[in-house]
Every structure is written in structure tokens, then in C-alpha cells.
Scaffold this motif. Structure first.
Motif, PDB file in Angstrom:
ATOM      1  N   THR A 107       0.821  -1.197   0.000  1.00  0.00           N
ATOM      2  CA  THR A 107       0.000   0.000   0.000  1.00  0.00           C
ATOM      3  C   THR A 107       0.860   1.254   0.000  1.00  0.00           C
ATOM      4  OG1 THR A 107      -1.821   1.115   1.171  1.00  0.00           O
ATOM      5  CG2 THR A 107      -0.144   0.050   2.525  1.00  0.00           C
ATOM      6  N   ALA A 108       0.279   2.359  -0.440  1.00  0.00           N
ATOM      7  CA  ALA A 108       0.939   3.664  -0.401  1.00  0.00           C
ATOM      8  C   ALA A 108       0.523   4.367   0.885  1.00  0.00           C
ATOM      9  CB  ALA A 108       0.549   4.501  -1.619  1.00  0.00           C
ATOM     10  N   VAL A 109       1.495   4.761   1.699  1.00  0.00           N
ATOM     11  CA  VAL A 109       1.235   5.365   3.001  1.00  0.00           C
ATOM     12  C   VAL A 109       1.815   6.782   3.021  1.00  0.00           C
ATOM     13  CG1 VAL A 109       1.690   5.195   5.484  1.00  0.00           C
ATOM     14  CG2 VAL A 109       1.283   3.123   4.133  1.00  0.00           C
ATOM     15  N   PRO A 110       1.060   7.779   3.479  1.00  0.00           N
ATOM     16  CA  PRO A 110       1.613   9.135   3.599  1.00  0.00           C
ATOM     17  C   PRO A 110       2.833   9.143   4.509  1.00  0.00           C
ATOM     18  CG  PRO A 110      -0.777   9.172   3.865  1.00  0.00           C
ATOM     19  CD  PRO A 110      -0.365   7.725   3.868  1.00  0.00           C
ATOM     20  N   LEU A 111       3.876   9.853   4.105  1.00  0.00           N
ATOM     21  CA  LEU A 111       5.085   9.931   4.928  1.00  0.00           C
ATOM     22  C   LEU A 111       4.787  10.524   6.299  1.00  0.00           C
ATOM     23  CD1 LEU A 111       7.751  11.110   2.321  1.00  0.00           C
ATOM     24  CD2 LEU A 111       7.563   8.862   3.387  1.00  0.00           C
ATOM     25  N   SER A 112       3.775  11.370   6.378  1.00  0.00           N
ATOM     26  CA  SER A 112       3.426  11.967   7.665  1.00  0.00           C
ATOM     27  C   SER A 112       2.998  10.914   8.679  1.00  0.00           C
ATOM     28  CB  SER A 112       2.298  12.994   7.483  1.00  0.00           C
ATOM     29  OG  SER A 112       1.150  12.383   6.914  1.00  0.00           O
ATOM     30  N   GLU A 113       2.446   9.786   8.210  1.00  0.00           N
ATOM     31  CA  GLU A 113       2.045   8.706   9.114  1.00  0.00           C
ATOM     32  C   GLU A 113       3.228   7.858   9.572  1.00  0.00           C
ATOM     33  OE1 GLU A 113      -1.101   6.315   7.590  1.00  0.00           O
ATOM     34  OE2 GLU A 113      -2.386   8.029   7.087  1.00  0.00           O
ATOM     35  N   LEU A 114       4.354   8.003   8.893  1.00  0.00           N
ATOM     36  CA  LEU A 114       5.547   7.212   9.212  1.00  0.00           C
ATOM     37  C   LEU A 114       6.609   8.043   9.919  1.00  0.00           C
ATOM     38  CD1 LEU A 114       5.890   5.343   5.792  1.00  0.00           C
ATOM     39  CD2 LEU A 114       4.812   4.483   7.886  1.00  0.00           C
ATOM     40  N   LEU A 132      -5.163   5.249  -3.063  1.00  0.00           N
ATOM     41  CA  LEU A 132      -4.916   6.553  -3.683  1.00  0.00           C
ATOM     42  C   LEU A 132      -6.203   7.336  -3.925  1.00  0.00           C
ATOM     43  CD1 LEU A 132      -2.084   5.541  -6.179  1.00  0.00           C
ATOM     44  CD2 LEU A 132      -1.872   6.614  -3.927  1.00  0.00           C
ATOM     45  N   ASN A 133      -7.324   6.808  -3.424  1.00  0.00           N
ATOM     46  CA  ASN A 133      -8.605   7.520  -3.438  1.00  0.00           C
ATOM     47  C   ASN A 133      -9.023   7.991  -4.830  1.00  0.00           C
ATOM     48  OD1 ASN A 133      -8.783   7.287  -0.592  1.00  0.00           O
ATOM     49  ND2 ASN A 133      -7.462   9.077  -0.360  1.00  0.00           N
ATOM     50  N   ASN A 134      -8.718   7.158  -5.821  1.00  0.00           N
ATOM     51  CA  ASN A 134      -9.126   7.427  -7.202  1.00  0.00           C
ATOM     52  C   ASN A 134      -8.568   8.729  -7.759  1.00  0.00           C
ATOM     53  OD1 ASN A 134     -10.745   5.069  -7.342  1.00  0.00           O
ATOM     54  ND2 ASN A 134     -12.373   6.134  -6.226  1.00  0.00           N
ATOM     55  N   TYR A 135      -7.567   9.290  -7.084  1.00  0.00           N
ATOM     56  CA  TYR A 135      -6.952  10.514  -7.600  1.00  0.00           C
ATOM     57  C   TYR A 135      -5.926  10.138  -8.655  1.00  0.00           C
ATOM     58  CZ  TYR A 135      -4.483  14.959  -7.793  1.00  0.00           C
ATOM     59  OH  TYR A 135      -3.915  16.131  -8.233  1.00  0.00           O
ATOM     60  N   ASP A 136      -5.935  10.842  -9.745  1.00  0.00           N
ATOM     61  CA  ASP A 136      -5.045  10.538 -10.865  1.00  0.00           C
ATOM     62  C   ASP A 136      -3.685  11.197 -10.643  1.00  0.00           C
ATOM     63  OD1 ASP A 136      -4.053   9.635 -13.244  1.00  0.00           O
ATOM     64  OD2 ASP A 136      -5.033  11.186 -14.458  1.00  0.00           O
ATOM     65  N   TYR A 137      -2.825  10.514  -9.879  1.00  0.00           N
ATOM     66  CA  TYR A 137      -1.485  11.049  -9.643  1.00  0.00           C
ATOM     67  C   TYR A 137      -0.666  10.972 -10.924  1.00  0.00           C
ATOM     68  CZ  TYR A 137      -2.114  10.932  -4.550  1.00  0.00           C
ATOM     69  OH  TYR A 137      -2.533  11.161  -3.262  1.00  0.00           O
ATOM     70  N   PRO A 138       0.008  12.048 -11.304  1.00  0.00           N
ATOM     71  CA  PRO A 138       0.841  12.013 -12.513  1.00  0.00           C
ATOM     72  C   PRO A 138       2.196  11.358 -12.247  1.00  0.00           C
ATOM     73  CG  PRO A 138       0.896  14.211 -11.543  1.00  0.00           C
ATOM     74  CD  PRO A 138      -0.060  13.405 -10.706  1.00  0.00           C
ATOM     75  N   GLN A 171       3.260   1.437 -11.399  1.00  0.00           N
ATOM     76  CA  GLN A 171       3.089   0.033 -11.751  1.00  0.00           C
ATOM     77  C   GLN A 171       2.124  -0.684 -10.797  1.00  0.00           C
ATOM     78  OE1 GLN A 171       4.295  -1.306 -14.609  1.00  0.00           O
ATOM     79  NE2 GLN A 171       4.844   0.832 -14.977  1.00  0.00           N
ATOM     80  N   PHE A 172       2.225  -0.382  -9.528  1.00  0.00           N
ATOM     81  CA  PHE A 172       1.304  -0.997  -8.574  1.00  0.00           C
ATOM     82  C   PHE A 172      -0.111  -0.448  -8.722  1.00  0.00           C
ATOM     83  CE2 PHE A 172       5.064  -2.509  -6.207  1.00  0.00           C
ATOM     84  CZ  PHE A 172       4.655  -3.820  -5.983  1.00  0.00           C
ATOM     85  N   SER A 173      -0.233   0.790  -9.142  1.00  0.00           N
ATOM     86  CA  SER A 173      -1.569   1.346  -9.375  1.00  0.00           C
ATOM     87  C   SER A 173      -2.298   0.583 -10.479  1.00  0.00           C
ATOM     88  CB  SER A 173      -1.468   2.827  -9.750  1.00  0.00           C
ATOM     89  OG  SER A 173      -0.934   3.590  -8.694  1.00  0.00           O
ATOM     90  N   LYS A 174      -1.530   0.062 -11.426  1.00  0.00           N
ATOM     91  CA  LYS A 174      -2.132  -0.683 -12.531  1.00  0.00           C
ATOM     92  C   LYS A 174      -2.694  -2.028 -12.085  1.00  0.00           C
ATOM     93  CE  LYS A 174       0.810   1.308 -16.156  1.00  0.00           C
ATOM     94  NZ  LYS A 174       1.865   0.996 -17.176  1.00  0.00           N
TER      95      LYS A 174
END
Length: 293
Positions: free
Chosen positions: A150-157, A259-265, A274-277
Motif C-alpha cells: 500500500t501507499a502510506v503518507p510519509l506523515s504517518e511514518l 490513492l482515493n481514485n486521484y489521478d497522480y501524474p 506500476q502498482f496502481s495498474k
């Protein structure tokens, strides 16, 4: 800005250890080996290791996430010079503003991982500094026995230590990715609690490592209530590592990027893209995840 740092972390062994003649099975070119005796160490007893939480010791390289600051230290001449931005580990004692070596003559510390550093390119592959997220492998919060990427915000780490594992770390004991398409993950320390652990006895632990499915791990780290970390490594007990089939690779895993369906560039070659795919896909084990970048 949140930054990832790398260091070798030192922890006392749960047993009293002795140095024996013969080449080390863990460190290349080390002409001696360190083996545990059957006596529990005073440090472990003082830290109340019997009431501590046992967790899997993951075979990777230790990392620390913190707000980036620059420090300049005047280390004594008999120590290896450090980079300007090196910072000492929190538990290191200071005297007159200078870090003091521990009982083993070490001064552990952290070196920032820069985005374009060739030396730390595998660290950088699991952190996106633009969107402040990290690629983390951990237990699924709702489904027992399931791992998740999973992708985790750095602020949580922030202010946490983690282990970087993957294709180009420590000989890749978990068989992750491939040389052509390398895979790396961050695993929070203490993420995998050990169950079915016997009493803290040399013979019982040896039998557990040798005969139990849960014992197919590099070692155990006990998290004590006073913050002390106590470990035992398979090599301390004269056992082999790595193993052809680790306990970590016996569990199914799901990709859950959050990623909450947000289209990160994202850059199309980066791991996050790659993991988003393959988001929401399940795999029988970590070894089965292969990306075709």
C-alpha cells in the motif's frame, strides 16, 4: 520535507554470546562467528524481555523517516569521517555536545537518502517525494493472515524506523522481483508479531526455528516496554539463513494502493505507477508479484 535515511542498527542479543573460531555465516570476510550460549543476557532481563512483544526480524536495511535537517559533527579522529548531513541515532549518549560510542565502539546514525542518489536508488524507489508517500508492505488491517502492499503518507511514518527489502537488498532472501524488474518495499519495524513462540529457552527456541512453519524467519526482535529492542538471529543458534521458503512468502498478499481514485501524474516507470495498474489484485505469495515496467 520528510526524508528517508539509512543506517545499520545495533541491538543486543537475547542470549549471552561468545566469539568462536571459524568464518562467519552471516558476514563475508569475517574470520569469526558469534554464537549464543544458553544464558539469557542481563540486558534482556533488565528490559523485562519475558513480557516483551516478539516480532519477526526482517532481513533488509534499516531506514528512518524524519523531517530533513542538516547536522555537522566533529567526530573524534579515530572514527570514520561522516557526511555533513549525518545525524546520530536517538539513543546515542552525548558528552559536551559530541556523540559517544556505545559499548561496542559504534556510533550508529542516519544518512539522508537523496532523490537522485545512485548509492540509495533502491531506497528512493519506494518513496515519492513529490506526493509525500511511501510504498509499504504490512499486514492487512482487516483480514487475518493477509499481507498488503500500500501507499502510506510519509506523515504517518514520521519518526518511525522501517526495513527496506527487495531485489537488490542483502541478496534478496525473499525472492522479490527480478534483476530486470526489481521490486522493493518498506516494512515497519514490529509489523509482524510472532505467534506460537515457545518459552524463552535456548533449546525450545532452537526447536521452534527448526521445526515450525512460523520459525522460517531470519530472527526475532522483542519490543520491550521500556523501548529496548532485544534480538536473536538464526546464526546465533548455528542455523542457516536465508532459507529457500520463508514464512513471509507463505502468506497471500493484496495490492491496496489507497490513492482515493486521484489521478497522480506518476512517472510511468516508477513502482507507484506500476502498482496502481494492478490495484486490488491478489497474489498467492510475495514471490508471485512480478511487474513488467
Amino acid at each position: 520535507m520528510r526524508r528517508l535515511g539509512s543506517v545499520q542498527r545495533k541491538m543486543p542479543c537475547v542470549f549471552v554470546t561468545e566469539v568462536k573460531d571459524g568464518p562467519s555465516a552471516k558476514r563475508e570476510h569475517q574470520p569469526f562467528k558469534v554464537l549464543a550460549t544458553e544464558t539469557v543476557s542481563d540486558k534482556a532481563i533488565d528490559a523485562d524481555v519475558y513480557s516483551a512483544i516478539p516480532t519477526e526480524k526482517v532481513d533488509g536495511t534499516c531506514c528512518y523517516i524524519t523531517t530533513y535537517k542538516e547536522f555537522l559533527w566533529n567526530i573524534e579522529e579515530d572514527f570514520k569521517p561522516v557526511p555533513e548531513c549525518w545525524i546520530p541515532a536517538k539513543e546515542i549518549e552525548h558528552r559536551d555536545g559530541k556523540p559517544v560510542p556505545d559499548e561496542n565502539g559504534h556510533i550508529p546514525g542516519w544518512v539522508p537518502v537523496e532523490k537522485n542518489s545512485k548509492q540509495y536508488c533502491w531506497h528512493s524507489s519506494v518513496v515519492n517525494y513529490e506526493f509525500h508517500i511511501a510504498l509499504v508492505l504490512r499486514l492487512h488491517p482487516d483480514e487475518s493472515g493477509l499481507l498488503e502492499v500500500t501507499a502510506v503518507p510519509l506523515s504517518e511514518l514520521l519518526e518511525q524506523t522501517l526495513e527496506l527489502v527487495g531485489t537488490n537488498v542483502n541478496g534478496n532472501p525473499y525472492g522479490l522481483g527480478s534483476k530486470k524488474y526489481p521490486l522493493h518495499y518498506l516494512i515497519p519495524h514490529g509489523a509482524f508479531q510472532v505467534s506460537n513462540l515457545p518459552t524463552l529457552n535456548y533449546g525450545d527456541l532452537l526447536s521452534w526455528f527448526e521445526g515450525c512453519r512460523e520459525g522460517k524467519i531470519e530472527g526475532i526482535v522483542w519490543h520491550c516496554s521500556d523501548g529496548c529492542l532485544i534480538k536473536v538471529h538464526r546464526h546465533h543458534l548455528g542455523l542457516c539463513w536465508p532459507l529457500p521458503d520463508t514464512y513471509m512468502n507463505s502468506k497471500p498478499v493484496i495490492i491496496n494502493m489507497n490513492l482515493n481514485n486521484y489521478d497522480y501524474p506518476f512517472d510511468h516507470k516508477c513502482l507507484f505507477n506500476q502498482f496502481s495498474k494492478i490495484d486490488k489484485q491478489r497474489f498467492g505469495r510475495l514471490k508471485d508479484i512480478m511487474l513488467d515496467v
